[in-house]
Write a protein that holds these residues in place. Structure first.
Motif, short mmCIF file in Angstrom:
data_model
loop_
_atom_site.label_atom_id
_atom_site.label_comp_id
_atom_site.label_asym_id
_atom_site.label_seq_id
_atom_site.Cartn_x
_atom_site.Cartn_y
_atom_site.Cartn_z
N UNK A 103 0.82 -1.20 0.00
CA UNK A 103 0.00 0.00 0.00
C UNK A 103 0.86 1.26 0.00
N UNK A 104 0.32 2.29 -0.65
CA UNK A 104 0.91 3.62 -0.64
C UNK A 104 -0.06 4.52 0.11
N UNK A 105 0.45 5.29 1.07
CA UNK A 105 -0.40 6.20 1.83
C UNK A 105 0.18 7.61 1.72
N UNK A 106 -0.69 8.56 1.41
CA UNK A 106 -0.28 9.96 1.26
C UNK A 106 -0.94 10.77 2.38
N UNK A 107 -0.10 11.47 3.15
CA UNK A 107 -0.53 12.17 4.35
C UNK A 107 -0.31 13.67 4.22
N UNK A 108 -1.16 14.43 4.91
CA UNK A 108 -0.89 15.85 5.12
C UNK A 108 0.08 15.97 6.28
N UNK A 119 -3.50 4.09 -1.72
CA UNK A 119 -3.46 3.45 -3.03
C UNK A 119 -3.04 2.01 -2.82
N UNK A 120 -3.91 1.08 -3.16
CA UNK A 120 -3.64 -0.35 -2.97
C UNK A 120 -3.81 -1.06 -4.30
N UNK A 121 -2.84 -0.87 -5.20
CA UNK A 121 -2.92 -1.43 -6.55
C UNK A 121 -1.79 -2.40 -6.83
N UNK A 122 -0.61 -2.15 -6.29
CA UNK A 122 0.53 -3.02 -6.57
C UNK A 122 0.26 -4.45 -6.10
N UNK A 156 8.23 18.72 -9.66
CA UNK A 156 7.14 19.68 -9.46
C UNK A 156 6.10 19.18 -8.46
N UNK A 157 6.28 17.95 -7.93
CA UNK A 157 5.39 17.43 -6.90
C UNK A 157 4.06 16.92 -7.39
N UNK A 158 3.81 16.92 -8.69
CA UNK A 158 2.50 16.52 -9.20
C UNK A 158 2.36 15.02 -9.41
N UNK A 159 3.48 14.31 -9.52
CA UNK A 159 3.45 12.87 -9.82
C UNK A 159 4.30 12.14 -8.80
N UNK A 160 3.79 10.98 -8.37
CA UNK A 160 4.51 10.10 -7.45
C UNK A 160 4.81 8.80 -8.18
N UNK A 161 6.06 8.37 -8.14
CA UNK A 161 6.47 7.10 -8.74
C UNK A 161 6.69 6.08 -7.63
N UNK A 199 1.63 7.93 -10.34
CA UNK A 199 0.34 8.33 -9.76
C UNK A 199 0.22 9.85 -9.77
N UNK A 200 -0.95 10.33 -10.13
CA UNK A 200 -1.24 11.76 -10.00
C UNK A 200 -1.51 12.04 -8.53
N UNK A 201 -0.72 12.91 -7.95
CA UNK A 201 -0.79 13.13 -6.50
C UNK A 201 -2.13 13.74 -6.10
N UNK A 202 -2.70 14.57 -6.91
CA UNK A 202 -3.90 15.30 -6.53
C UNK A 202 -5.10 14.39 -6.28
N UNK A 203 -5.20 13.29 -7.03
CA UNK A 203 -6.36 12.41 -6.85
C UNK A 203 -6.01 10.92 -6.83
N UNK A 204 -4.74 10.56 -6.95
CA UNK A 204 -4.34 9.15 -6.89
C UNK A 204 -4.57 8.38 -8.17
#
Length: 949
Positions: free
Chosen positions: A258-263, A273-276, A288-293, A304-309
């Motif tokens: 799982x990938x977890x994105x926190x404030x 995100x639980x896809x892998x 630029x912080x918009x994409x997470x690999x 992954x698009x950071x704004x909505x996963x």
């Protein structure tokens, strides 16, 4: 002691159950659910029966959910009556379903007795009911070793004034050179898998956890070391914790997939995100912080698009677990590496919307899994480390090897880049050390070749040169250029970027070349996501084709039994095959291949080069399908422009043109090797082989440059376990590029005492592999790590008139295996001329081209009574090309049950070249035991002596 997660200070990572001998209560002592019962449930039940995986509707994760029971049985406990309790009846096999499942180990009798005692005493629950996956019972540890614990992670602060060093259970804040400890952050629950400073340098994120239990990221204040917050929710180790470039978010991921994105400020979970389909080992934000690999054990990198996963792309080219991923500092590329030993490079294009990110390169980099990499400041170099203890420096994005550092004392698991270009990298190793690695001043020179920044036309290439042609002058195609009179002039060497703009479009480029100059025309299109299926031609200045070769047919044939697809290299069934010889050229419907191995039985056909995998072609031809009964010819090449003497069979004139790379490594992209027949101007014409085209997605890059002949060698069989008195195989496989076809000599030095090898040996000219043996004498001692590190393998070849030496690293962890159950020896056969070897001399066989001799294999069965299988067409290991074991039958060469010997025949094809080579036999039994090598001497027919001596 009972430690709630995440305040656990000591715990073995690989255990999740109670050490029964030390933790079972004394007779009559009061049982504790937390201390005595929870560890048993956690070890044997919680894997399938937890709050997430509710097998049978039952969760044992909490006392309350345990008492709730499953879908059918209800409460599995009857306090005071263990015999009637479903839990005991299931564990003891007295009811169905029996637990644990049959593929899992049984619960030890002592632990069942403890559960029985607990239930009989009333099955009392805990004082505070919490998840048993968040607590662990561990024994008090003894005195710790004073040896430094392995370095598991490194990270520099943004100002490079501090260095964070992760180890087991602790993070050290050190001075920038790594020498002084400024502060420690202790009390972490387990191994530190990652450390990262926040963009402003004030915070430190630490990825850690306990294997199989939980994962967590700790957030600490760098100035005081104070723990500010933890980010949990992972059910296994957290492998990575990454700050977004603006410092607003923290992304965590780990073994629970799982990938977890926190404030960051509030600790609020933004999304999960639980896809892998496998563990996530690494994360990286785009600049630029918009994409997470994310890099995963499922052999992919996902974006992954950071704004909505939303998933933007899945990069599935890797062929093994992916351990590391990063964006280049300029944000233009993505790099990943891992178990497949390759550096994978993509152009980053899907910044906002889903779409493909073109593959630029897949570069074989190390002889073992790649553990870590890091960019230099500015991103012009990349440093990498492998599990073979090697460290290398590469140009970027060209991925040309610039330098190979001396073998490291242990595996380097992390790097810290220097503050300025040209400074020292710091490496952290499994032996606990932090070592500076000065970047050599090579002015771009690649080890093993000339300067990569200015490749010479027709010169030997730097090791690993790719067709990306990063250092060539760049030219953009200008229309119109679809006629010879309109051809766009270019000066070599050059890289041209263009597009086939519509169906039937043709792009022509005029260049000047010198007679005998060795040029390469390389297309990169499909590999970068283009729809173009390229075809490249070289024409005279007036637009007429340049002839490459004339092929004279000398024997006619056709495909029997079945046709052939356009890929396989096996089972070419041809009429009159007994009249054909190895290494002859076979022409069929415009394709030219070479015969590599004879049919080996009634239900087989020729193998063509390279003998395995996709077949190769010659004279720049392209592989095509062949129907049953389609004609085929054995041909002999002649010079361009020649006129063969008529013999009743056709001849074929082939021009300089190519559809698909003849080596079959580039898919539908083209590679044409061109030697100008005279000084003058020539045209390069690029088209789509299907006649397609379009304004979008039919782009290409065409490089016209000097050839870059090169080779790499991979080792199979690293970390061998060798039985005393027997041997194991080590295979060396060469990848040849752009016309290099010569022999490659493999040598070894520094083998530990008691170990011997059949090295040196040679990968023969035109061949892909050679097989050595590694033997351990009886009584040999297990070598230590220092002895392992002294072993060095080198490969040497003459390329373009110069000798090139390549360090292949060590053989890894040399180990003594268990006593061999069966050993083999190759002996002379029963023929009169096959006499025994002289006393003290190794067995040597003599054979002449076109001759068959006898030999014998003898097995010593120590603890093996079964059939000893020695292989089929590959049963003679490391024989010279064209020499083979001849009587394999349908079942291969074997020694049947109850026997210890077998005679066999060795045949040499008529065109085998004279020489000396060592060969051996290997059985598939007992993990692949290999015989001692013996010598085969191929001698010319003059002075012929039959048999062997």
């Amino acid at each position: 002691m009972i430690l709630p997660f995440p305040t656990l200070r000591r715990s073995p990572l690989t255990t999740s159950l109670v050490l029964a001998a030390g933790l079972l209560p004394l007779q009559g002592a009061e049982l504790s659910y937390e201390r005595d019962v929870a560890p048993i449930l956690r070890s044997h039940c919680a894997g399938c029966h937890n709050d997430v995986d509710l097998s049978g509707g039952l969760s044992v994760e909490r006392y309350a959910t345990l008492r709730t029971g499953g879908k059918e049985e209800g409460d599995p406990l009857i306090p005071g009556n263990p015999d009637a309790s479903f839990l005991l009846r299931s564990l003891e096999g007295r009811t169905s379903p029996k637990m644990p499942p049959k593929e899992e180990p049984l619960v030890p009798a002592g632990e069942i007795a403890l559960l029985r005692q607990w239930i009989a005493g009333g099955a009392k629950g805990p004082a505070a009911d919490g998840s048993i996956l968040e607590t662990l019972v561990v024994p008090e540890g003894g005195e710790r070793s004073r040896q430094p614990t392995p370095v598991t992670a490194l990270a520099p602060s943004p100002d490079h004034r501090r260095l964070a060093v992760g180890r087991y259970g602790v993070v050290e804040l050190r001075s920038s050179d790594g020498r002084r400890v400024l502060r420690t952050m202790a009390g972490l629950p387990g191994k530190v898998n990652g450390v990262r400073f926040s963009p402003d340098g004030r915070l430190l994120a630490i990825a850690t956890g306990i294997a199989g239990l939980q994962g967590v990221a700790h957030l600490h204040d760098v100035g005081t070391g104070r723990l500010i917050r933890t980010f949990g929710g992972h059910r296994d180790l957290v492998q990575a914790a990454e700050f977004s470039p603006d410092g607003r978010l923290l992304a965590t991921a780990g073994y629970d997939r799982k990938i977890r994105i926190w404030t960051l400020a509030s600790g609020h979970l933004e999304r999960e995100i639980a896809v892998h389909n496998g563990a996530v080992f690494d994360l990286a934000f785009s600049p630029d912080g918009r994409v997470l690999a994310s890099a995963s054990a499922d052999q992919t990198v996902k974006l992954w698009r950071v704004s909505d996963g939303e998933r933007l792309d899945t990069l599935n080219q890797p062929q093994g677990e992916v351990y590391k991923v990063a964006f280049s500092p300029d944000g233009g590329h993505i790099v990943a590496a891992g178990a497949d030993r390759r550096l994978h490079l993509w152009k980053f294009t899907s910044h906002e919307q889903p779409g493909p990110n073109p593959v630029i390169e897949s570069r074989f980099a190390h002889e073992a899994a790649i553990q870590a990499f890091s960019f230099s400041p500015g991103g012009r170099e990349l440093i990498t480390s492998g599990a073979d203890r090697s460290v290398k420096l590469w140009s970027f994005p060209g991925l040309v090897e610039l330098h190979a550092f001396a073998p490291q004392p242990d595996i380097v698991v992390s790097f810290s880049p220097p503050a300025k270009a040209g400074g020292e990298f710091l490496s952290g190793s499994m032996n606990g050390t932090i070592t500076p690695l000065p970047v050599p001043r090579l002015a771009g020179a690649a080890r093993g070749g000339p300067e990569p920044a200015a490749p010479r036309r027709g010169s030997p290439a730097p090791e690993g040169t790719s067709d990306a042609s990063t250092h060539l002058p760049l030219v953009t195609e200008v229309e119109p250029n679809d006629q010879p009179s309109m051809a766009q002039p270019v000066r070599l060497p050059v890289e041209i970027q263009g597009r086939i703009q519509h169906g039937g479009d043709r792009d022509l480029f005029r260049f000047h070349a010198t007679r005998g100059e060795e040029l390469a025309l390389a297309v990169n299109a499909a590999r970068s996501g283009s729809k173009l299926d390229s075809r490249i031609e070289v024409l005279h200045a007036d637009g007429t084709p340049v002839e490459q070769v004339v092929l004279q047919a000398v024997r006619d044939s056709w495909f029997t039994f079945r046709g052939k697809d356009s890929e396989t290299s096996d089972d070419f069934r041809l009429q009159n095959w007994t009249e054909m010889q190895l290494d002859q050229y076979l022409y069929a419907e415009g394709e030219v291949v070479r015969l590599w191995l004879y049919p080996r039985g009634p239900d087989s056909g020729f193998k063509v080069y390279p003998g395995t995998g996709k077949r190769q072609t010659w004279f720049s031809t392209t592989a095509v399908t062949h129907a049953l009964n389609a004609p085929a010819y054995i041909v002999v090449p002649g010079p361009a422009g020649s006129h063969p003497v008529p013999n009743g069979l056709p001849f074929f004139r082939l021009n300089y043109e190519n559809d698909d790379d003849p080596a079959r490594r580039w898919g539908t992209d083209s590679l044409l090797l061109f030697t100008p027949p005279a000084d003058g101007d020539y045209l390069a014409r690029l088209t789509d082989v299907r006649g397609f085209g379009g304004e979008t997605n039919f782009a290409y890059t065409l490089a016209i440059r000097g050839r870059r002949p090169d080779f790499t060698v991979a080792i199979e069989g690293l970390n061998p376990k060798v039985s005393p008195g027997s041997g194991r195989e080590i295979r060396f496989t060469a990848t040849r590029t752009e016309g290099f076809d010569g022999p490659i000599r493999i040598e070894v030095e520094g083998l530990p005492d008691g170990f011997t090898s059949s090295l040196p040996l040679e990968i023969e000219a035109g061949q892909e592999s050679a097989i050595a043996t590694l033997h351990a004498a009886p009584g040999t001692r297990d070598p230590d790590a220092q002895a392992d590190a002294r072993v060095r393998i080198t490969a040497t070849a003459r390329v373009g008139g110069r000798d090139f030496h390549k360090d292949l690293g060590s053989l890894g962890d040399l180990q003594l295996g268990a006593a061999a159950k069966v050993t083999l020896a190759v002996l002379p056969g029963s023929a009169a001329a096959s006499g025994a070897p002289s006393a003290g001399m190794p067995t040597e066989f003599l054979i002449h081209p076109g001759e068959t001799i006898t030999a014998k294999v003898r097995a010593v069965r120590a603890d093996f009574t079964g059939r000893i299988e020695l292989g089929g067409e590959d049963s003679g290991r490391n024989l010279p090309h064209g020499v083979y074991v001849d009587n394999i039958g349908l079942n291969g060469l074997l020694i049947v049950e109850g026997q210890t010997e077998r005679e066999f025949f060795i045949t040499a094809a008529p065109k085998v070249r004279p020489g000396v080579r060592r060969f051996h036999l290997r059985t598939t039994a007992d993990g692949g035991q290999a015989s001692e090598p013996v010598t085969l001497r191929v001698v010319a027919a003059e002075g012929k002596v039959a048999g062997a001596k």
